[in-house]
Every structure is written in C-alpha cells, then in structure tokens.
Write an enzyme that holds these catalytic residues in place. Structure first.
Site, mmCIF file in Angstrom:
data_model
loop_
_atom_site.group_PDB
_atom_site.id
_atom_site.type_symbol
_atom_site.label_atom_id
_atom_site.label_comp_id
_atom_site.label_asym_id
_atom_site.label_seq_id
_atom_site.Cartn_x
_atom_site.Cartn_y
_atom_site.Cartn_z
ATOM 1 N N LYS A 109 0.848 -1.178 0.000
ATOM 2 C CA LYS A 109 0.000 0.000 0.000
ATOM 3 C C LYS A 109 0.886 1.230 0.000
ATOM 4 O O LYS A 109 2.044 1.200 0.395
ATOM 5 C CB LYS A 109 -0.945 0.012 1.194
ATOM 6 N N THR A 124 2.641 6.261 4.133
ATOM 7 C CA THR A 124 3.474 5.119 4.382
ATOM 8 C C THR A 124 3.444 4.098 3.285
ATOM 9 O O THR A 124 2.416 3.842 2.699
ATOM 10 C CB THR A 124 2.990 4.385 5.643
ATOM 11 N N GLU A 147 -0.740 9.637 -5.338
ATOM 12 C CA GLU A 147 -1.798 10.633 -5.128
ATOM 13 C C GLU A 147 -1.807 11.653 -6.271
ATOM 14 O O GLU A 147 -0.821 12.348 -6.505
ATOM 15 C CB GLU A 147 -1.588 11.325 -3.784
ATOM 16 N N ASN A 176 -3.205 16.695 -0.409
ATOM 17 C CA ASN A 176 -2.318 16.914 0.716
ATOM 18 C C ASN A 176 -2.486 18.290 1.365
ATOM 19 O O ASN A 176 -1.875 18.554 2.405
ATOM 20 C CB ASN A 176 -0.871 16.709 0.275
#
Length: 500
Positions: free
Chosen positions: A231, A250, A350, A495
C-alpha cells in the site's frame, strides 16, 4: 493513441488465481473503526469506494487484518531510515534482529496490520501499545484451529506489526482489542482469494485500489507460491534497510511464500530485491516514518509432480552457501515480483496521471546510477513538466548535475558525453520512434508534435546515457531504473487537506 477511460481500480485490480497462493497461510480482516476513533471530524475515506473485486458497497473498508502461518516461518524485513521510526517499525525490526542471533534464525507466526493510525511519534505509550498488540495476537492464536503449536520455543511465536495512517496519534486500543478475538478465530481465518483481497483492502489509506498479486514457481523440487500485498499513494520515497543496519503515511508491504528458504537467505534476497524495486520508487520525495516490507517463508510448498533440478530433503531449507543456484533463482523471482508490486504504488500515486520510468546507464556502479535516477525522479520541475506534456530535457539535466554521488568515488559526470532519449512505451513502440533530445551533451532539434504524442501516453520512458562519464569507455557500464509519477494539481488538493 489510446485514451484512458477506466478507473485505476478497473485496470489494476486483477483477480487472484487460487492456485498461485502459497500453502500454509490464513488471513482475516475486519472494520475496527480506527480512523473514526482517532479523528474528531471523521471524513469519508476515498479508499472505501468500490473496487473490482469482492467488495461491499455498503460496509466500511476493513482497517485491521491478521496474516498467520500454519507453522513458524522464516522472517525477513526492511525498514525505513527515517529518524522518527514508528513504534511498529522499532518493535518488528528488533524482533527480527534478535531472532537472527538465535540458532533457528528469525522466525514469526503472524503479522498484525492496521490502517488509519500510524502509531508514529507516539512516545512510550506508542511502544507499549505496539507490544500489547503483538502479545495479544500471540496469546489469542494459541487455541486457533488448524495452527500447529510449538510452546517449547516461544521465540518462534512472534507477531510482527504493520501500521499506517495518521502520524502523532496513539492507537485506539479499545477499538483494536475489541476485534482481535474475532480476527484470530479459527472459524474466521481463511486461505481463499477473497480473504486475501479483503486483507489487501485493510492496508489501504488514500490508495484508490487494493494492491494484491500472486505467482507460482518451481524451486528445489517444490511447487511454490508467493503472494504480495502493498500500500502507499503519498509520502512515498522509500529508503529501507535490513534490521541489522542503522535504520534509516506510508509504504507497507507483505510477501508470503511457501518456498523452503532459510531466514538468512530470505533476508539477503529481500534486501537485494528492495534495492531494485521499492527503494527505486518515488511519488513525492518524502520518506515515511513507517516504511516496512516483511517477508515470510514457511516451507509448506508441496513436491512438484515433475521436478527439474535439485530436490531438497524434507525439512531442509535453501541457504546461499549450500544451494547457491536455487538461492540465485529465488532471489531473481523475488526481485521481479517486488518490482511488479512497487510499480502498483507509483501507478496509484496521489493525483498521479503518468507512470514514468527513468533509466540511467553508463555509470561506474549501480549506486551511482541509482542516485542519479533518484535525483531526476524527485525533481518537482521534472514531474511538473511531465504532467504538462513538456519534454524539458533541461530540467532533467539539471537534476542529473546535482545528484548526490557516492562520496567514496572519484568518478564524475562528463557533460559532453550525456545523451537523453524519450522512448515510446513497449505497446506502441512500432508507432513511434525514439526521441533523442540531447546527444553527447549537444541539444537536438526536437519534433514537438512527436514529443507531444509520446508524453500524452500514461507510460513515459526516459533514458539517460552517461556514456561512462569521466571513465570514458573504460568500463563504466552499470545501470539502474527508477519509477516515479507526475506532479498534479490533485496531489496538492489531497495533501492540502489536513484531515487526509
């Protein structure tokens, strides 16, 4: 030219062939409400959106999972070099390091995974919570059905930990402990593909799809399987090392195989694989506090019907010294598998719209090529240019020029020998020619129309040939690959939200 119309989940979630899954592993997952328990303003989780798999459209995404080996498995791990190492990183790395000093080597029975809370920068409380989680899982697994027990050797019964999510917040232990009895029940632990899929979903935070792959292979007369889960979508620029070295939201990864590999061989193969896969990716250049890849090998693979090559005796494990050919074969299989898993992280970066491969060749060592490829991959200017479809070789050269090269070497880049080429993706290679934008340090006339076509594809390949640098043609021929993505407005939006 192809146009991407399907979502990432539709393109990259691939059903697992049950025959590829390793023997002797069972898994379970559940929703514990970890993110909701620690957030004063719970927000919808983007990762809870349906994916192409056995996913409920009404139930929350799982956020707690356990992976159990039917017998103590050889264990290996690589961990973040970030100075603010999370409690699960410290605890798991210590367990592996302590185990490596025992006669049987580092071994573990289970892995507990949670998403929603990283348990990072949580002080003494965080360490105590991590220890309690590991202790509780070990105790609860003791009576579980179908799991052999070896009470005479408690060092083999350990539980490793993987945590991801919000930094600086303690684990909601009440929510977690409430679910552990259910998770570790022999009636709930399963080995089928659907159970593995749900376990992969439990790893997710801002990921848009679960990252799960499995393969089968023959090794030492055994029909082996390997399954991988990872992930990560943001805070991705791993630099992981083994537990015996100074440890560097992470990247987490799990690799489970039934191949008969000894703990030292597994650790060495994993470190080699990491150096050429997970340590070669970057989404945003930020190294996490929790980056961890754990590998388990329980040796439960059945004999191959028609073995080719050497066959191990019952209970025997592959070591580098006694089985060099089989060790090299396993190392190559593991490296290739890890590369595939690492690519999934970058593809799900992202806000990412591009998957970019940077290849640097003509360097004196792999470390030199890796450092230069990393420098290019983390340049915000390069990533923005690629997002905008601009073949800006000047930004690439700039990143090459300031790359931090190994200090022990006297080798240097020779600007007059550098060539930069944009290479079409393999699936459309017949439709486009390679686009050389810089040759031997000299700018080339660029066909802007052709450049625009190449950069409109989702996959972009860039080759930087150093041609030996200051060594000229005297043997500087090492190369390295790095995988990154573009930098988009969506990344900033994701973010910029402190709650994500």
């Amino acid at each position: 030219m192809s146009t991407v119309t399907k979502s990432k989940a539709e393109r990259f979630v691939i059903p697992i062939n049950p025959s590829h899954l390793p023997k002797g592993f069972v898994v379970s997952s559940t929703y514990a409400g970890i993110k909701a328990a620690i957030s004063p303003k719970p927000t919808p989780d983007a990762s809870a959106a349906p994916s192409s798999g056995p996913t409920s459209t009404t139930s929350p995404k799982p956020d707690l999972a356990v992976i159990v080996s039917s017998k103590p498995a050889a264990a290996a791990g690589t961990f973040t070099r970030n100075a603010f190492k999370a409690a699960p990183v410290v605890l798991s790395s210590k367990m592996l390091l302590d185990g490596s000093r025992s006669p049987s080597g580092a071994r573990a029975r289970s892995i507990l995974v949670n998403s929603g809370c990283a348990n990072a920068v949580t002080g003494e409380r965080g360490m105590n919570d991590a220890k309690e989680c590991a202790k509780l899982v070990g105790e609860l697994l003791t009576p579980a059905k179908g799991i052999s027990q070896e009470p005479q050797d408690p060092s083999k019964q350990g539980t490793l930990l993987l945590s991801t999510g919000v930094i600086g917040v303690p684990l909601p232990m009440t929510a977690i402990k409430r679910c552990l009895s259910h998770l570790t029940s022999g009636n709930v632990l399963r080995s089928d593909a659907d159970a593995w899929h749900e376990t992969a979903r439990a790893f997710m935070t801002t990921d848009t799809f679960p990252k799960l792959r499995a393969r089968s292979f023959e090794l030492a007369g055994r029909k082996c399987g390997i399954v991988g889960i990872d992930k990560g979508a943001g805070m991705i620029h791993p630099s992981m090392a083994g537990p015996s070295t100074t440890l560097h939201a992470t990247l987490l990864g799990l690799l489970a195989t039934d191949a008969p590999i000894s703990p030292p061989a597994l650790q060495k193969a994993l470190e080699h694989a990491m150096s050429r896969s997970f340590n070669c990716i970057s989404v945003d250049g930020d190294m996490s506090t929790n980056d961890t890849i754990i590998a388990l090998a329980n040796g439960a693979a059945p004999p191959s019907p028609s073995p080719s090559g050497p066959v191990l005796k019952a209970g025997e494990e592959i070591t580098e010294e006694q089985h060099p050919e089989e060790f090299e074969k396993f190392k190559a299989i593991l490296t290739d598998f890890c590369e595939e898993m690492a690519h999934l992280i970058v593809r799900d970066g992202e806000g990412a719209e591009k998957f970019v491969e940077i290849k640097v060749k003509g360097a004196p060592t792999y470390e030199h090529a890796h450092a230069i490829a990393s420098s290019i991959s983390t340049s915000a200017l390069v990533k923005c240019a690629l997002h905008g479809g601009d073949a800006n070789w000047g930004r690439i050269l700039c990143a090459v020029g300031y790359a931090p090269l190994p200090s022990s070497s006297s080798w240097s880049i020779d600007p007059s020998r550098v060539t930069v080429t944009f290479v079409p993706p393999a699936e459309v290679a017949k439709e486009h020619r390679e686009l050389v934008v810089l040759k031997d340090g000299a700018p080339q006339k660029v066909d802007e129309v052709e450049a625009g076509k190449l950069l409109a594809y989702e996959d972009i390949n860039i080759v930087v040939d150093l041609a030996g640098g200051s060594d000229g043609d005297a043997g500087a021929k090492e190369e390295a690959k790095y995988w990154t993505c573009d930098l988009s407005r969506e990344y900033i939006a994701i973010n910029g939200d402190y709650r994500s």
